[in-house]
Design an enzyme around this catalytic site. Structure first.
Site, PDB file in Angstrom:
ATOM      1  N   ASP A 141      32.943 -13.161  34.130  1.00 35.01           N
ATOM      2  CA  ASP A 141      33.741 -11.934  34.062  1.00 35.01           C
ATOM      3  C   ASP A 141      33.547 -11.120  35.344  1.00 35.01           C
ATOM      4  O   ASP A 141      32.449 -10.638  35.613  1.00 35.01           O
ATOM      5  CB  ASP A 141      33.292 -11.119  32.831  1.00 35.01           C
ATOM      6  CG  ASP A 141      34.328 -10.107  32.418  1.00 35.01           C
ATOM      7  OD1 ASP A 141      35.336  -9.962  33.134  1.00 35.01           O
ATOM      8  OD2 ASP A 141      34.145  -9.465  31.368  1.00 35.01           O
ATOM      9  N   ASP A 142      34.601 -10.991  36.098  1.00 28.49           N
ATOM     10  CA  ASP A 142      34.573 -10.293  37.394  1.00 28.49           C
ATOM     11  C   ASP A 142      33.789 -11.057  38.465  1.00 28.49           C
ATOM     12  O   ASP A 142      33.419 -10.476  39.493  1.00 28.49           O
ATOM     13  CB  ASP A 142      33.985  -8.866  37.275  1.00 28.49           C
ATOM     14  CG  ASP A 142      34.840  -7.940  36.427  1.00 28.49           C
ATOM     15  OD1 ASP A 142      35.942  -8.355  36.026  1.00 28.49           O
ATOM     16  OD2 ASP A 142      34.396  -6.816  36.157  1.00 28.49           O
ATOM     17  N   ARG A 155      42.938 -13.772  30.456  1.00 29.67           N
ATOM     18  CA  ARG A 155      42.524 -14.520  29.261  1.00 29.67           C
ATOM     19  C   ARG A 155      43.726 -14.919  28.419  1.00 29.67           C
ATOM     20  O   ARG A 155      43.772 -15.996  27.817  1.00 29.67           O
ATOM     21  CB  ARG A 155      41.534 -13.674  28.452  1.00 29.67           C
ATOM     22  CG  ARG A 155      40.200 -13.566  29.145  1.00 29.67           C
ATOM     23  CD  ARG A 155      39.427 -12.309  28.744  1.00 29.67           C
ATOM     24  NE  ARG A 155      38.507 -11.968  29.820  1.00 29.67           N
ATOM     25  CZ  ARG A 155      37.233 -12.375  29.898  1.00 29.67           C
ATOM     26  NH1 ARG A 155      36.718 -13.078  28.913  1.00 29.67           N
ATOM     27  NH2 ARG A 155      36.487 -12.064  30.920  1.00 29.67           N
ATOM     28  N   LYS A 208      33.101 -12.928  25.589  1.00 31.20           N
ATOM     29  CA  LYS A 208      34.042 -11.801  25.510  1.00 31.20           C
ATOM     30  C   LYS A 208      35.447 -12.276  25.157  1.00 31.20           C
ATOM     31  O   LYS A 208      35.976 -13.194  25.770  1.00 31.20           O
ATOM     32  CB  LYS A 208      34.045 -11.087  26.859  1.00 31.20           C
ATOM     33  CG  LYS A 208      35.124 -10.056  27.043  1.00 31.20           C
ATOM     34  CD  LYS A 208      34.960  -9.366  28.383  1.00 31.20           C
ATOM     35  CE  LYS A 208      36.294  -8.861  28.901  1.00 31.20           C
ATOM     36  NZ  LYS A 208      36.156  -8.210  30.214  1.00 31.20           N
ATOM     37  N   HIS A 215      38.414  -9.752  24.020  1.00 31.19           N
ATOM     38  CA  HIS A 215      39.274  -8.744  24.646  1.00 31.19           C
ATOM     39  C   HIS A 215      40.762  -9.032  24.447  1.00 31.19           C
ATOM     40  O   HIS A 215      41.589  -8.673  25.300  1.00 31.19           O
ATOM     41  CB  HIS A 215      38.957  -8.627  26.147  1.00 31.19           C
ATOM     42  CG  HIS A 215      39.319  -7.275  26.710  1.00 31.19           C
ATOM     43  ND1 HIS A 215      39.362  -7.008  28.048  1.00 31.19           N
ATOM     44  CD2 HIS A 215      39.667  -6.109  26.099  1.00 31.19           C
ATOM     45  CE1 HIS A 215      39.716  -5.758  28.255  1.00 31.19           C
ATOM     46  NE2 HIS A 215      39.898  -5.189  27.076  1.00 31.19           N
ATOM     47  N   HIS A 274      30.067  -8.859  34.677  1.00 26.54           N
ATOM     48  CA  HIS A 274      30.761  -7.566  34.523  1.00 26.54           C
ATOM     49  C   HIS A 274      29.732  -6.450  34.400  1.00 26.54           C
ATOM     50  O   HIS A 274      28.697  -6.631  33.773  1.00 26.54           O
ATOM     51  CB  HIS A 274      31.629  -7.645  33.261  1.00 26.54           C
ATOM     52  CG  HIS A 274      32.638  -6.541  33.126  1.00 26.54           C
ATOM     53  ND1 HIS A 274      32.279  -5.222  32.983  1.00 26.54           N
ATOM     54  CD2 HIS A 274      33.994  -6.569  33.079  1.00 26.54           C
ATOM     55  CE1 HIS A 274      33.381  -4.486  32.867  1.00 26.54           C
ATOM     56  NE2 HIS A 274      34.433  -5.278  32.928  1.00 26.54           N
ATOM     57  N   ASP A 279      37.538 -14.377  36.101  1.00 27.33           N
ATOM     58  CA  ASP A 279      38.788 -14.019  35.428  1.00 27.33           C
ATOM     59  C   ASP A 279      39.699 -13.143  36.267  1.00 27.33           C
ATOM     60  O   ASP A 279      40.872 -12.971  35.940  1.00 27.33           O
ATOM     61  CB  ASP A 279      38.511 -13.355  34.074  1.00 27.33           C
ATOM     62  CG  ASP A 279      37.752 -12.037  34.220  1.00 27.33           C
ATOM     63  OD1 ASP A 279      37.146 -11.804  35.268  1.00 27.33           O
ATOM     64  OD2 ASP A 279      37.781 -11.248  33.261  1.00 27.33           O
ATOM     65  N   LYS A 311      39.490  -6.330  42.020  1.00 29.23           N
ATOM     66  CA  LYS A 311      40.040  -6.344  40.662  1.00 29.23           C
ATOM     67  C   LYS A 311      40.998  -5.177  40.408  1.00 29.23           C
ATOM     68  O   LYS A 311      40.756  -4.058  40.841  1.00 29.23           O
ATOM     69  CB  LYS A 311      38.876  -6.252  39.664  1.00 29.23           C
ATOM     70  CG  LYS A 311      39.297  -6.172  38.205  1.00 29.23           C
ATOM     71  CD  LYS A 311      38.062  -6.032  37.316  1.00 29.23           C
ATOM     72  CE  LYS A 311      38.430  -5.849  35.853  1.00 29.23           C
ATOM     73  NZ  LYS A 311      37.228  -5.653  35.002  1.00 29.23           N
TER      74      LYS A 311
END
Lengths: 333, 636
Positions: free
Chosen positions: B80-81, B122, B180, B182, B272, B378, B439
């Site tokens: 994530d990130d 996602r 995650k 989301h 993240h 992501d 991002k």
């Protein structure tokens, strides 16, 4: 959405260092020379200066100005003691070091019996200045700059401590009670700090130990007699804990052993006593630190037992030119 | 989907090729068996025949399992990130030996695109359908007034699409998810409702790694599900990255040996922010980043060029104009800002460690060689101070919440519960070396990411690098092809939208170097920012001051850092790409938002000016030292 450039500005971080510096209690109060409180030997940024002002009220059966704590049976002594001093933190071969001078002053009064003679006395003036030198031998290197200070955590650290008192304080050889001690004395010790858990203001916990031995020269003119004192072993222990970011407390203990005094060949009792106490410290602002503590001996029922209690209030003012300069710039903003 | 180029043998469970032999000596209905058994010889023969039948049956079942398992397991690992340049195999100094081992066993891709933020990416991964149709036309947190109530903008993965795990499950795969989600919190939106047999999922977009603490007074607790049930508490010794890995291993082991392959979606929360990290992972790079972000970007670019990730003439993107050259910073901010990057590096290394645990486990149970790994981040690395957005200002509801729950601000507390550290735009740019921005934006730094694919589907040279244009939505058709599954035309009587991606089959099989032609295009829209890429070209519209508030044109093959807007020199190309944009809007019902998270940004940031090396000279001036022979003391 906003981009925050706060972290680019120097002062917030320098201010944090100031807080770090003084939370560590730069030159926290020295007690009646024989005892030091918790967090006394925490390290700070090299180049830091500190001036302590310590006021103590002591009662007991020993002269609080004399670290030998010679017990005078049935004595009843009151003392008001003030200590002022100056300390400088500096690096020595990449290790954190501190040099300090402490000057005791105040008044003392009481009834004392020495070799069968009773004295009821009262004196005041300046005591023996003490030079102190501490250098870290195990632990993080000296904090040479602010990044070092930010990354500092003591972990398990051990220092080497050397104290030397200069016998130039006020002394009257007709009196049993004196502020000056008329003899050379000093201390060798190994201050130990053991960090328990995170090194985060508000959550710091330490176990601190100070095993030390006091060594005494002879006083050749102690009420006209000669006093010899055996080495005194002392172990101070402190369990300290931050209560908030700027407020901390400590459970204190001290054990005294040895220090048998001989006056004209007549030996006294060896010390074997324990004292317990409580300390609270509070950081008033970036420069000023306050400590209040109380300590008392506990196994002191017998006449020859050391009996001493001590209420102490201390202020320590610390500064570093980098921090002060940054503050001036901030004030201009 | 065309004819599969990735051949894996699929057998229907229960259909065997080795039926018990019903002829010869083993045939119980044969005339010989009807004769009286009158001696031991015959008895012995009968016993042997029964034994042979049993043995044949057992053998056939084993053979079935072996053949069925030839379909590979699939593990999709999402960081994530995680930035383009954050893995060692992409030029990072961060130590990622396990992720790098996948790269060495497989292929790295350099032209892989995600979306600019997490839930849209996602949704593309799990549906294969454009965000404006699958429900993530905008992030749930920022749905604009004119998008509310419109299909495709629900803010969760809507029921107009069928999911990858659902189709893989129907095709005989076990489907597991950890991490995650989301993509919706309501019972019909959670992983168990969207095709995952087993799950341990954080439904929120972020939260504490240590407990259920979330960010705002209105939504103070993170929501987790396990196997379709909402959790009242977390397991003991919970730490997100570790627990997700533990759970996945548990899921795999629970069904190990039943002959079915598995699909595991490992949607790690790490790295993240907030950078929550066990103590022993925090001090692995002490002081290493005091050199600053410019030096780090230069070092990473040099390694990327050495590795062959980027061409030798690649230039770094401009440093964001509101960031200083680290050379002007005093030691304290350097150290503190560096410490944030130290923590981030620890997050990535911890992530890598747990990926390594998964790899080791698969090797231990004999499944590694039959497992396809797909690893990517992501979206771009996070350069926005989310905590500032979340915590609000003094006096606000959320500020009070943050004061109670998120106020462990001392550097030594960074990583602990209650601390919130993000590393800011300066390090996000380093994570996205050599690209521009990060991002949330449609510059390359927001949407271009590292991608590693390894496993039995990959026939290309081990450790090779491919520069073909790929998109996250390609993963669904690719994996359906690998699994021998197909994408249905309808679901419960409703026509399904077409998959937007292209299978990587020919590419992985080594039969092509790209799956897109020069005519194929990709397009994005999020928060009102827009982009189209076709071939070497990219047309981009972004809010000021990150963009110009108008269309810009870049040749991202020659200028991946998007340093030079060449729209004015190429009006025909702009026109052609604008036509593609219009096609994209019409095809996918793109509704530009009437409000955007970026709408007031221009008023909050310093005026944008070019960032040019060495300017202003003032800050680079050194002390003048006169010639020694000309120096003198003042005259009396």
């Amino acid at each position: 959405m906003r981009i925050d450039t706060y972290h680019m500005k120097p002062f917030p971080w320098l201010g944090m260092i100031v807080a770090t510096m003084l939370v560590v209690g730069t030159l926290c109060p020295s007690q009646a020379q024989a005892q030091v409180p918790a967090r006394f030997y925490w390290k700070t940024l090299s180049g830091t200066n500190a001036v302590p002002l310590i006021v103590e009220s002591l009662t007991g059966n020993t002269n609080p100005f004399d670290p030998a704590h010679n017990v005078s049976a049935d004595a009843d002594i009151d003392a008001t003691l003030t200590l002022m001093g100056y300390a400088k933190f500096f690096p020595l071969l990449d290790r954190a070091a501190m040099a300090a001078v402490l000057l005791p002053m105040g008044r003392i009064s009481g009834d004392v019996t020495v070799v069968g003679r009773a004295f009821s006395e009262s004196v005041n003036g300046f005591g023996d200045p003490m030079l102190e030198f501490v250098v870290n031998v195990i632990g993080p290197p000296a904090q040479m700059n602010i990044p070092d200070a930010l990354r500092y955590a003591p972990g398990f650290s051990v220092d080497l401590l050397v104290d030397l008192a200069l016998p130039i304080g006020e002394y009257d050889d007709d009196q049993a009670l004196n502020i000056g001690q008329n003899r050379w004395y000093g201390r060798l010790g190994l201050p130990i700090i053991w960090q328990l858990g995170p090194w985060v203001p508000g959550r710091r916990t330490t176990l601190e130990l100070l095993p030390a031995v006091w060594l005494f020269g002879d006083n050749d003119d102690y009420v006209g007699q000669t006093m010899e004192t055996d080495p005194l072993f002392q172990l101070d222990a402190h369990l300290t804990r931050d209560l908030t970011e700027h407020f901390w407390g400590s459970l204190d203990g001290a054990w005294y052993s040895g220090g048998e005094a001989t006056i004209n060949g007549v030996s006294g009792e060896k010390l074997d006593n324990i004292g317990l106490g409580l300390t609270f410290g509070y950081q008033i602002n970036d420069n000023l630190n306050l400590t209040v503590s109380y300590k008392s001996t506990i196994n002191d029922d017998a006449p020859d037992d050391l009996r001493m209690d001590n209420l102490m209030v201390s202020f320590v003012y610390g500064w570093h030119k980098l921090i002060e300069g940054s503050r001036r710039l901030k004030d201009e903003e | 989907m065309g004819q599969s180029l990735i051949q894996f043998k699929r057998r229907s469970p229960g259909v065997t090729s080795c039926q018990p032999d019903r002829s010869g000596d083993g045939d119980m209905d044969s005339p010989r068996m009807r004769r009286p058994i009158n001696n031991l010889k015959h008895l012995s023969l009968a016993f042997l025949a029964v034994a042979a039948m049993f043995a044949a049956f057992v053998l056939s079942a084993d053979t079935l399992a072996a053949e069925t398992s030839r379909r590979p397991n699939i593990v999709v690992i999402l960081g994530d990130d995680l930035g383009f340049a954050d893995m060692g195999s992409y030029g990072s100094e961060i130590k990622t030996p396990n992720l790098d081992s996948l790269a060495n066993d497989g292929v790295r891709f350099t032209n892989f695109y995600t979306h600019a933020s997490c839930s849209p990416t996602r949704s593309l991964l799990l549906s294969g359908v454009d965000t404006h149709q699958n429900g993530l036309g905008n992030m749930d947190e920022w749905t604009a007034p004119n998008q509310q109530g419109v299909s495709g903008y629900e803010g969760y993965l809507n029921d107009q699409v069928v999911t990858l795990p659902q189709l893989l499950k129907d095709a005989g795969y076990h489907t597991y998810m950890v991490g995650k989600w989301h993509l919706g919190k309501a019972p019909e939106q959670i992983p168990a409702a969207r095709g995952f047999e087993r799950d341990f999922s954080l439904l929120d977009g972020a939260g504490s790694y240590w407990d259920m603490t979330n960010f705002t007074a209105a939504s103070p607790r993170s929501v987790f599900t396990e196997d379709g049930r909402y959790l009242t508490q977390l397991p003991k010794d919970y730490y997100a990255t570790k627990t997700y890995t533990d759970k996945l291993i548990e899921f795999i082991d629970a069904n190990q040996g039943d002959g079915k392959p598995f699909f595991a979606y490992v949607a790690h929360q790490a790295p993240h922010d907030p950078y929550h990290l066990p103590q022993e992972w925090r001090n692995r790079h002490v002081g290493e980043y005091d050199k600053g972000w410019d030096a780090l970007r230069q070092e990473r670019l040099r390694r990327q060029i050495e590795l062959g990730i980027l061409p030798s003439d690649t230039q770094l993107a401009e440093r964001m104009w509101f960031l200083p050259d680290p050379i002007v910073l005093a030691p304290a901010p350097r150290a503190l800002l560096g410490k944030k990057m130290e923590l981030y590096a620890g997050m990535v290394e911890n992530l890598d460690f747990h990926v390594g645990r998964l790899i080791d486990h698969l090797k231990k149970i004999g499944e590694y060689d039959n497992t396809i790994f797909i690893v990517f981040g992501d979206n771009g690395a996070e350069g926005t101070d989310l905590f500032k957005m979340i915590a609000g200002s003094p006096g606000s509801r959320d500020y009070l919440f943050a004061a109670i729950n998120w106020s462990q601000t001392h550097p030594n507390a960074w990583g602990d519960p209650g601390s919130y550290v993000g590393y800011g735009p300066m390090w996000a740019q380093a994570s996205m070396t050599p690209f521009s921005q990060y991002k949330g934006w449609l510059a390359e730094g927001g949407i271009r990411n590292a991608l590693i694919v390894s496993g039995p589907a990959v026939k290309r040279a081990k450790g090779s690098i491919n520069h073909g244009l790929l998109h996250v939505a390609d993963i669904m058709p690719t994996l359906l092809e690998i699994a021998g599954a197909s994408y249905p035309k309808s679901q419960q009587g409703s026509k399904l939208p077409a998959l937007m991606g292209k299978s990587w089959g020919p590419l992985l099989a080594g039969q092509a170097d790209a799956v897109r032609t020069e005519q194929d295009y990709l397009a994005w829209e999020l928060f009102g920012n827009r982009a189209v890429r076709q071939g070497e070209w990219k047309l981009r519209w972004q809010f000021k001051p990150y963009g110009k508030g108008g269309w810009e044109l870049f040749n991202v093959a020659k200028d991946p850092a998007e340093r030079e807007d060449v729209a004015a020199r190429n009006p025909e190309k702009v026109k052609a790409l604008m036509a593609l944009w219009d096609d994209y809007v019409a095809t996918n019902n793109v509704i530009l938002p009437s409000r955007s998270v970026f709408e007031t940004l221009e008023d909050q940031l310093p005026m944008r000016v070019p960032v040019e090396s060495g300017y202003p000279p003032l800050i680079y001036k050194r002390q003048f030292v006169p010639p020694q022979e000309m120096m003198a003391d003042p005259k009396p």
